[in-house]
Scaffold this active site. Structure first.
Site, short mmCIF file in Angstrom:
data_model
loop_
_atom_site.label_atom_id
_atom_site.label_comp_id
_atom_site.label_asym_id
_atom_site.label_seq_id
_atom_site.Cartn_x
_atom_site.Cartn_y
_atom_site.Cartn_z
N LYS A 222 75.97 -50.53 11.00
CA LYS A 222 76.34 -50.21 12.38
C LYS A 222 76.61 -51.47 13.19
O LYS A 222 76.29 -52.59 12.79
CB LYS A 222 75.25 -49.34 13.01
N ARG A 256 69.56 -43.09 6.17
CA ARG A 256 70.97 -42.73 5.93
C ARG A 256 71.76 -44.01 5.69
O ARG A 256 71.94 -44.82 6.61
CB ARG A 256 71.52 -41.97 7.14
#
Length: 292
Positions: A222, A256
């Site tokens: 991210k 995740r």
């Protein structure tokens, strides 16, 4: 938390971390940029992830960020055949990343065991769909509508506000008839948050344990990782693994991740260090030295 049965698998979240692999059936996905948009490539990637040790496959038909409109029918066409095909070949847990109740219903009918709702029950029909099934749901913190440009992120206390949001969504889910043992919580790293917010959320992740439900951490590749260590999205593995381990040490029980093999190794090593998992073998310094 203790034992959870999700789909065909069981997890002891007091002593185990589930690795969730990411598969995107989108042409404009953030990380893989459409590499698994085709159904056959998506299924192959999912089965390869399971072979690499993933416990869980999470498929999305629409990216969270802004972009072109994807109709409900298009989203169903992207995820439902994938779910059915993976379920035919593997007992891996399958979740579908969607904010739409109709998509959730189609995914569950196809064999999905979890709905990963990044809107936190934004669709007023979502809770009823989950309650009328055996599926679990991931309730995620985000702010405002998905796929739209939003104002700059602002929080007085990001962790406090995330907790309040998640508490309210848990109450809404319970009121709709979803059993508590089918709820999982995700504070939403980077979702409508800037890097400072997400770093604070990661640093104070342990405070979310008071919610009393399994926590999911979606930190892989991210922007908060890239901005923190100045790396483009395909050079963020080390930073992602560091963020993942910090979250595990502070209570995350589902992670995740994109890079499955590396993530599984890091998770299993973390479990071994914590005393949750025995070493695969024990040889080093276990034999007496020979006297000469």
């Amino acid at each position: 938390m203790t034992l959870r049965t999700i789909g065909q698998r069981s997890f002891d979240f007091d002593r185990q971390v589930a690795v969730m692999a990411v598969i995107n059936r989108t042409p404009d996905s953030f990380y893989d940029e459409g590499a698994t948009f085709a159904l056959d490539r998506a299924v192959s990637a999912a089965l390869a992830a399971a072979a690499d040790g993933a416990d869980w496959i999470d498929v999305g038909g629409v990216p969270f960020g802004r972009g072109p409109v994807v109709t409900t029918e298009e989203e169903i066409d992207r995820v439902a055949p994938f779910v059915a095909e993976v379920a035919r070949h593997s007992d891996v847990v399958i979740s579908v990343d969607t904010n739409r109740a109709r998509v959730a219903r189609a995914a569950i009918d196809a064999g999905a065991a979890v709905i990963n709702d990044t809107s936190g029950l934004g669709d007023p029909e979502m809770a009823a769909v989950i309650a009328d099934s055996d599926a679990s749901i991931v309730l995620t913190h985000s702010v405002g509508p998905w796929r739209e440009e939003k104002p700059a992120a602002r929080f007085e206390d990001v962790v406090g506000e995330v907790k309040t949001f998640l508490e309210a969504r848990v109450e809404r889910a319970l009121a709709a008839g979803i059993p508590r043992e089918r709820l999982i919580l995700d504070p939403g790293h980077d979702l409508d948050k800037n890097t400072l917010h997400t770093l604070e959320l990661t640093r104070r992740y342990g405070e979310l344990q008071s919610l009393g439900l399994p926590l999911l951490a979606a930190v892989s590749n991210k922007d908060f990782v890239g901005e923190s260590i100045d790396r483009p999205k395909h050079e963020r593995l080390s930073g992602s693994l560091a963020a993942m381990v910090v979250c595990i040490l502070n209570g995350a029980r589902v992670v995740r991740m994109h890079n499955v093999a590396e993530s599984v190794d890091a998770v299993r090593m973390t479990e071994a260090i914590l005393g949750w998992r025995a070493p695969v073998r024990l040889e080093h310094n276990t034999h007496p030295t020979r006297n000469v």
